[in-house]
Design a protein around this motif. Structure first.
Motif, PDB file in Angstrom:
ATOM      1  N   ILE A  14      41.804  46.566  50.028  1.00 22.99           N
ATOM      2  CA  ILE A  14      42.243  45.378  49.290  1.00 22.99           C
ATOM      3  C   ILE A  14      42.299  45.684  47.791  1.00 22.99           C
ATOM      4  CG2 ILE A  14      41.520  43.042  48.583  1.00 22.99           C
ATOM      5  CD1 ILE A  14      40.512  42.682  51.524  1.00 22.99           C
ATOM      6  N   GLU A  15      41.274  46.347  47.282  1.00 27.46           N
ATOM      7  CA  GLU A  15      41.254  46.706  45.859  1.00 27.46           C
ATOM      8  C   GLU A  15      42.409  47.646  45.521  1.00 27.46           C
ATOM      9  OE1 GLU A  15      38.390  45.279  43.632  1.00 27.46           O
ATOM     10  OE2 GLU A  15      37.134  47.024  44.064  1.00 27.46           O
ATOM     11  N   GLU A  16      42.655  48.614  46.387  1.00 25.65           N
ATOM     12  CA  GLU A  16      43.739  49.567  46.151  1.00 25.65           C
ATOM     13  C   GLU A  16      45.088  48.866  46.151  1.00 25.65           C
ATOM     14  OE1 GLU A  16      46.885  52.203  46.550  1.00 25.65           O
ATOM     15  OE2 GLU A  16      46.278  51.047  48.316  1.00 25.65           O
ATOM     16  N   ARG A  17      45.299  47.960  47.084  1.00 23.92           N
ATOM     17  CA  ARG A  17      46.569  47.224  47.160  1.00 23.92           C
ATOM     18  C   ARG A  17      46.731  46.285  45.969  1.00 23.92           C
ATOM     19  NH1 ARG A  17      47.409  50.535  50.688  1.00 23.92           N
ATOM     20  NH2 ARG A  17      48.103  50.108  52.799  1.00 23.92           N
ATOM     21  N   ALA A  18      45.635  45.767  45.453  1.00 25.24           N
ATOM     22  CA  ALA A  18      45.710  44.907  44.264  1.00 25.24           C
ATOM     23  C   ALA A  18      46.151  45.727  43.050  1.00 25.24           C
ATOM     24  CB  ALA A  18      44.358  44.244  44.005  1.00 25.24           C
ATOM     25  N   CYS A  19      45.676  46.951  42.962  1.00 25.67           N
ATOM     26  CA  CYS A  19      46.029  47.819  41.829  1.00 25.67           C
ATOM     27  C   CYS A  19      47.390  48.476  42.006  1.00 25.67           C
ATOM     28  CB  CYS A  19      44.971  48.910  41.656  1.00 25.67           C
ATOM     29  SG  CYS A  19      43.385  48.295  41.118  1.00 25.67           S
ATOM     30  N   ASN A  20      47.758  48.741  43.249  1.00 27.80           N
ATOM     31  CA  ASN A  20      49.010  49.446  43.558  1.00 27.80           C
ATOM     32  C   ASN A  20      49.757  48.709  44.665  1.00 27.80           C
ATOM     33  OD1 ASN A  20      48.463  51.868  41.869  1.00 27.80           O
ATOM     34  ND2 ASN A  20      46.744  52.059  43.282  1.00 27.80           N
ATOM     35  N   LEU A  31      48.326  38.999  48.091  1.00 27.20           N
ATOM     36  CA  LEU A  31      47.738  39.063  46.748  1.00 27.20           C
ATOM     37  C   LEU A  31      48.743  38.789  45.631  1.00 27.20           C
ATOM     38  CD1 LEU A  31      45.378  42.151  47.152  1.00 27.20           C
ATOM     39  CD2 LEU A  31      44.710  39.739  47.007  1.00 27.20           C
ATOM     40  N   THR A  32      50.027  39.067  45.875  1.00 26.40           N
ATOM     41  CA  THR A  32      51.042  38.890  44.835  1.00 26.40           C
ATOM     42  C   THR A  32      51.984  37.719  45.124  1.00 26.40           C
ATOM     43  OG1 THR A  32      52.559  40.460  45.895  1.00 26.40           O
ATOM     44  CG2 THR A  32      50.997  41.356  44.277  1.00 26.40           C
ATOM     45  N   HIS A  33      51.631  36.902  46.089  1.00 22.71           N
ATOM     46  CA  HIS A  33      52.485  35.783  46.479  1.00 22.71           C
ATOM     47  C   HIS A  33      52.697  34.836  45.301  1.00 22.71           C
ATOM     48  CE1 HIS A  33      53.927  32.298  48.749  1.00 22.71           C
ATOM     49  NE2 HIS A  33      54.252  33.182  49.680  1.00 22.71           N
ATOM     50  N   ARG A  34      53.865  34.219  45.252  1.00 25.32           N
ATOM     51  CA  ARG A  34      54.199  33.306  44.146  1.00 25.32           C
ATOM     52  C   ARG A  34      53.237  32.128  44.055  1.00 25.32           C
ATOM     53  NH1 ARG A  34      56.374  28.909  46.399  1.00 25.32           N
ATOM     54  NH2 ARG A  34      57.397  29.122  48.420  1.00 25.32           N
ATOM     55  N   LYS A  35      52.567  31.777  45.159  1.00 26.63           N
ATOM     56  CA  LYS A  35      51.593  30.690  45.153  1.00 26.63           C
ATOM     57  C   LYS A  35      50.245  31.124  44.586  1.00 26.63           C
ATOM     58  CE  LYS A  35      53.304  28.107  49.152  1.00 26.63           C
ATOM     59  NZ  LYS A  35      52.905  27.598  50.491  1.00 26.63           N
ATOM     60  N   GLY A  36      50.109  32.404  44.288  1.00 29.28           N
ATOM     61  CA  GLY A  36      48.844  32.906  43.767  1.00 29.28           C
ATOM     62  C   GLY A  36      47.746  32.803  44.815  1.00 29.28           C
ATOM     63  N   ILE A  37      46.554  32.473  44.352  1.00 18.68           N
ATOM     64  CA  ILE A  37      45.401  32.417  45.250  1.00 18.68           C
ATOM     65  C   ILE A  37      45.576  31.357  46.339  1.00 18.68           C
ATOM     66  CG2 ILE A  37      44.037  30.810  43.891  1.00 18.68           C
ATOM     67  CD1 ILE A  37      41.581  32.590  44.660  1.00 18.68           C
ATOM     68  N   ASP A  38      46.422  30.360  46.083  1.00 17.30           N
ATOM     69  CA  ASP A  38      46.640  29.322  47.093  1.00 17.30           C
ATOM     70  C   ASP A  38      47.130  29.907  48.417  1.00 17.30           C
ATOM     71  OD1 ASP A  38      45.780  27.415  45.343  1.00 17.30           O
ATOM     72  OD2 ASP A  38      47.762  26.563  44.965  1.00 17.30           O
ATOM     73  N   LYS A  39      47.892  30.986  48.368  1.00 18.28           N
ATOM     74  CA  LYS A  39      48.386  31.596  49.603  1.00 18.28           C
ATOM     75  C   LYS A  39      47.221  32.148  50.427  1.00 18.28           C
ATOM     76  CE  LYS A  39      51.430  32.800  52.576  1.00 18.28           C
ATOM     77  NZ  LYS A  39      52.090  31.777  53.389  1.00 18.28           N
ATOM     78  N   ALA A  40      46.304  32.856  49.776  1.00 11.28           N
ATOM     79  CA  ALA A  40      45.138  33.378  50.488  1.00 11.28           C
ATOM     80  C   ALA A  40      44.293  32.226  51.033  1.00 11.28           C
ATOM     81  CB  ALA A  40      44.305  34.271  49.576  1.00 11.28           C
ATOM     82  N   LEU A  41      44.154  31.160  50.253  1.00 12.09           N
ATOM     83  CA  LEU A  41      43.361  30.013  50.696  1.00 12.09           C
ATOM     84  C   LEU A  41      44.014  29.303  51.880  1.00 12.09           C
ATOM     85  CD1 LEU A  41      42.276  28.630  47.225  1.00 12.09           C
ATOM     86  CD2 LEU A  41      40.928  30.008  48.838  1.00 12.09           C
ATOM     87  N   LEU A  76      40.409  38.542  50.992  1.00  8.56           N
ATOM     88  CA  LEU A  76      41.577  38.439  50.121  1.00  8.56           C
ATOM     89  C   LEU A  76      41.384  37.324  49.093  1.00  8.56           C
ATOM     90  CD1 LEU A  76      44.674  38.860  52.474  1.00  8.56           C
ATOM     91  CD2 LEU A  76      43.798  40.481  50.795  1.00  8.56           C
ATOM     92  N   ALA A  77      40.842  36.197  49.529  1.00  8.16           N
ATOM     93  CA  ALA A  77      40.597  35.084  48.600  1.00  8.16           C
ATOM     94  C   ALA A  77      39.564  35.475  47.546  1.00  8.16           C
ATOM     95  CB  ALA A  77      40.154  33.841  49.364  1.00  8.16           C
ATOM     96  N   LEU A  78      38.533  36.213  47.956  1.00  5.36           N
ATOM     97  CA  LEU A  78      37.550  36.695  46.993  1.00  5.36           C
ATOM     98  C   LEU A  78      38.229  37.561  45.938  1.00  5.36           C
ATOM     99  CD1 LEU A  78      34.597  37.616  49.367  1.00  5.36           C
ATOM    100  CD2 LEU A  78      34.540  35.876  47.568  1.00  5.36           C
ATOM    101  N   LYS A  79      39.084  38.464  46.382  1.00  5.53           N
ATOM    102  CA  LYS A  79      39.793  39.336  45.436  1.00  5.53           C
ATOM    103  C   LYS A  79      40.668  38.501  44.515  1.00  5.53           C
ATOM    104  CE  LYS A  79      41.035  42.991  43.414  1.00  5.53           C
ATOM    105  NZ  LYS A  79      40.081  43.602  42.499  1.00  5.53           N
ATOM    106  N   VAL A  85      33.219  41.538  46.622  1.00  2.00           N
ATOM    107  CA  VAL A  85      32.602  41.273  47.921  1.00  2.00           C
ATOM    108  C   VAL A  85      31.116  41.623  47.896  1.00  2.00           C
ATOM    109  CG1 VAL A  85      33.084  43.475  49.073  1.00  2.00           C
ATOM    110  CG2 VAL A  85      33.071  41.354  50.405  1.00  2.00           C
ATOM    111  N   SER A  86      30.735  42.545  47.034  1.00  2.00           N
ATOM    112  CA  SER A  86      29.316  42.913  46.939  1.00  2.00           C
ATOM    113  C   SER A  86      28.453  41.726  46.531  1.00  2.00           C
ATOM    114  CB  SER A  86      29.131  44.076  45.960  1.00  2.00           C
ATOM    115  OG  SER A  86      29.574  43.716  44.670  1.00  2.00           O
ATOM    116  N   SER A  87      29.029  40.774  45.807  1.00  2.00           N
ATOM    117  CA  SER A  87      28.251  39.585  45.430  1.00  2.00           C
ATOM    118  C   SER A  87      27.931  38.734  46.654  1.00  2.00           C
ATOM    119  CB  SER A  87      28.962  38.770  44.353  1.00  2.00           C
ATOM    120  OG  SER A  87      30.133  38.170  44.863  1.00  2.00           O
ATOM    121  N   VAL A  88      28.817  38.760  47.648  1.00  2.00           N
ATOM    122  CA  VAL A  88      28.550  38.042  48.904  1.00  2.00           C
ATOM    123  C   VAL A  88      27.442  38.759  49.664  1.00  2.00           C
ATOM    124  CG1 VAL A  88      29.526  37.272  51.097  1.00  2.00           C
ATOM    125  CG2 VAL A  88      30.909  37.167  49.009  1.00  2.00           C
TER     126      VAL A  88
END
Length: 97
Positions: A14-20, A31-41, A76-79, A85-88
């Motif tokens: 997930i981290e790698e896909r967020a960066c690349n 992660l890059t959806h036009r709805k932003g975090i709402d899509k993951a939610l 994905l929502a955490l990202k 995720v380590s905080s969880v």
């Protein structure tokens, strides 16, 4: 591979896909959806509903599949919320005491 190992491996992806971001990656698309975090939610809500239905129907295979979907989309929502995720994991450890 045990539970924590696969969860950490998925987080790394997930981290790698967020960066690349990759156009062919489902993770990148969420992660890059036009709805932003709402899509993951939205996906978390959808998968939670499917998980509940699988349990109500007693379908063991579907229960496992839907539980995996819930966990993945929560990650994905955490990202998307920029929460590691380590905080969880740390929170879960703190609740053992």
């Amino acid at each position: 591979m045990n539970g924590p190992d696969i969860l950490n491996e998925i987080w790394d992806i997930i981290e790698e896909r967020a960066c690349n971001p990759s156009e062919s990656s489902y993770t990148s698309k969420i992660l890059t959806h036009r709805k932003g975090i709402d899509k993951a939610l939205e996906k978390v809500g959808e998968e939670c509903t499917e998980f509940i239905i699988a349990i109500k129907n007693g379908d063991k295979t579907r229960i496992s599949e839907e539980a995996a979907d819930v966990i993945y989309h929560m990650m994905l929502a955490l990202k998307g919320a920029d929460v590691p995720v380590s905080s969880v994991w740390d929170e879960l450890v703190s609740r053992r005491n």
